[in-house]
Design a protein around this motif. Structure first.
Motif, PDB file in Angstrom:
ATOM      1  N   THR A 114       0.832  -1.206   0.000  1.00 59.73           N
ATOM      2  CA  THR A 114       0.000   0.000   0.000  1.00 59.73           C
ATOM      3  C   THR A 114       0.866   1.255   0.000  1.00 59.73           C
ATOM      4  O   THR A 114       0.640   2.189  -0.778  1.00 59.73           O
ATOM      5  N   GLN A 115       1.883   1.288   0.863  1.00 62.76           N
ATOM      6  CA  GLN A 115       2.723   2.472   0.963  1.00 62.76           C
ATOM      7  C   GLN A 115       3.516   2.742  -0.317  1.00 62.76           C
ATOM      8  O   GLN A 115       3.849   3.896  -0.619  1.00 62.76           O
ATOM      9  N   LYS A 116       3.783   1.702  -1.101  1.00 62.46           N
ATOM     10  CA  LYS A 116       4.576   1.876  -2.322  1.00 62.46           C
ATOM     11  C   LYS A 116       3.716   1.993  -3.583  1.00 62.46           C
ATOM     12  O   LYS A 116       4.235   1.946  -4.705  1.00 62.46           O
ATOM     13  N   ILE A 117       2.425   2.150  -3.404  1.00 62.39           N
ATOM     14  CA  ILE A 117       1.531   2.444  -4.529  1.00 62.39           C
ATOM     15  C   ILE A 117       1.483   3.957  -4.736  1.00 62.39           C
ATOM     16  O   ILE A 117       1.342   4.714  -3.775  1.00 62.39           O
ATOM     17  N   LEU A 118       1.644   4.394  -5.975  1.00 60.73           N
ATOM     18  CA  LEU A 118       1.448   5.803  -6.309  1.00 60.73           C
ATOM     19  C   LEU A 118      -0.019   5.954  -6.698  1.00 60.73           C
ATOM     20  O   LEU A 118      -0.477   5.342  -7.664  1.00 60.73           O
ATOM     21  N   SER A 119      -0.750   6.748  -5.939  1.00 67.57           N
ATOM     22  CA  SER A 119      -2.201   6.865  -6.131  1.00 67.57           C
ATOM     23  C   SER A 119      -2.580   8.270  -6.562  1.00 67.57           C
ATOM     24  O   SER A 119      -2.084   9.255  -6.012  1.00 67.57           O
ATOM     25  N   ASN A 153       4.918   7.538   3.911  1.00 70.46           N
ATOM     26  CA  ASN A 153       5.773   7.675   2.724  1.00 70.46           C
ATOM     27  C   ASN A 153       4.988   7.650   1.412  1.00 70.46           C
ATOM     28  O   ASN A 153       5.566   7.869   0.349  1.00 70.46           O
ATOM     29  N   MET A 154       3.702   7.376   1.483  1.00 72.71           N
ATOM     30  CA  MET A 154       2.917   7.158   0.267  1.00 72.71           C
ATOM     31  C   MET A 154       2.857   8.423  -0.588  1.00 72.71           C
ATOM     32  O   MET A 154       2.697   9.534  -0.083  1.00 72.71           O
ATOM     33  N   VAL A 155       2.988   8.258  -1.900  1.00 75.38           N
ATOM     34  CA  VAL A 155       2.968   9.376  -2.846  1.00 75.38           C
ATOM     35  C   VAL A 155       1.564   9.497  -3.432  1.00 75.38           C
ATOM     36  O   VAL A 155       1.071   8.585  -4.099  1.00 75.38           O
ATOM     37  N   LEU A 156       0.944  10.646  -3.188  1.00 76.44           N
ATOM     38  CA  LEU A 156      -0.447  10.867  -3.587  1.00 76.44           C
ATOM     39  C   LEU A 156      -0.568  12.075  -4.506  1.00 76.44           C
ATOM     40  O   LEU A 156       0.089  13.100  -4.294  1.00 76.44           O
ATOM     41  N   GLY A 157      -1.440  11.955  -5.497  1.00 72.59           N
ATOM     42  CA  GLY A 157      -1.742  13.065  -6.397  1.00 72.59           C
ATOM     43  C   GLY A 157      -3.231  13.336  -6.444  1.00 72.59           C
ATOM     44  O   GLY A 157      -4.048  12.420  -6.287  1.00 72.59           O
ATOM     45  N   GLU A 158      -3.572  14.585  -6.672  1.00 72.14           N
ATOM     46  CA  GLU A 158      -4.961  15.008  -6.825  1.00 72.14           C
ATOM     47  C   GLU A 158      -5.076  15.798  -8.120  1.00 72.14           C
ATOM     48  O   GLU A 158      -4.357  16.789  -8.330  1.00 72.14           O
TER      49      GLU A 158
END
Length: 276
Positions: A114-119, A153-158
């Motif tokens: 989960t933490q290494k998913i770019l969402s 650490n998760m990478v998130l975009g909106e």
């Protein structure tokens, strides 16, 4: 794969054809089918593919819009519009032990994956722009908070699109295409830029959990033969959409640098070989 300009032009065509063919009801039905937003999903996926992301790692795949991954955060599980999964991390089922409504629930993906998913979440507000703003904005930062509290650490975009002018529903009832006049347009645009700027550019992994690593606020003028996308403050000011001396800035929220910024942050935290 469409460019962002081609995608926006197609959204304009579909909306205006629906108005001419079926009036305001057809326009509203089109929006409810999520046809326009699905176009944005695909253009966002394409922007990552152009940067070398293996299409097999994008979920749902390019051109498909079912089967979103439901990821567990701190407060709730939530379907994610676009997930880029690392190819070198496997899912490992986990029983969630932290306090809250998810305590004791099964997470089929586990913390590490989960933490290494770019969402990336994708939204648009094509009508009633001024209504329900607070609710929509609260939902925006709550979703980043939910995931970052569990996975810092998760990478998130909106990716969020708003029109400069709304389609006029009174004209649409007569099967005519037109736009509503907004005498507070500068105030309106400035409010959105300030609001999304406040949740943009999370650069730390030990704070600002309510922020996204990168926001794209796509401001589009559909009231032109060829719709115009605004990428800079100067463009907005030149067309009278931002006050000349405002501190509101869209320069770090444009589409052209959206995917590349997210990829750069991901590389710093996890490396990029897992997406190739």
């Amino acid at each position: 794969m469409e460019t962002i300009d081609e995608a926006i032009a197609r959204i304009k065509y579909l909306i205006e054809k629906s108005i001419i063919d079926g009036g305001v009801e057809a326009k509203n039905n089109l929006i409810r089918t999520q046809g326009p937003i699905c176009i944005l999903h695909d253009v966002a996926k394409a922007s990552f593919m152009r940067l070398g992301v293996n299409p097999d790692y994008i979920n749902p795949p390019y051109g498909e819009h079912n089967g979103e991954l439901k990821l567990a955060g701190f407060f709730k599980c939530k379907d994610q519009d676009i997930c880029i999964l690392p190819g070198n991390v496997s899912a490992e089922e986990e029983i969630l032990l932290f306090d809250g409504i998810l305590k004791g629930k099964k997470d089929p993906f586990g913390f590490d994956l989960t933490q290494k998913i770019l969402s990336v979440n994708v939204r648009s507000q094509l009508s009633s722009i001024a209504k329900n703003f607070d609710t929509l904005y609260e939902r925006t930062f709550a979703e980043a908070l939910n995931l970052h509290l569990r996975c810092p650490n998760m990478v998130l975009g909106e990716f969020y699109m708003i029109p400069v002018f709304e389609y006029d529903d009174n004209l649409a009832k007569e099967h005519r295409v037109g736009f509503r006049n907004n005498r507070k347009i500068q105030e309106h645009i400035q409010k959105y830029i300030y609001s999304f700027g406040a949740v943009n550019n999370r650069s730390t992994i030990s704070g600002e959990e309510y922020k996204y690593e990168r926001v794209c606020l796509l401001i589009v003028d559909f009231n032109r033969d060829t719709p115009k996308i605004y990428n800079t403050d100067d463009e907005l000011k030149a067309d009278g959409l931002l006050p000349e001396h405002t501190t509101a800035s869209i320069n770090n929220m444009n589409f052209s640098t959206f995917a590349s910024t997210l990829m750069s942050i991901y590389q710093q935290r996890f490396g990029l070989t897992s997406f190739r």
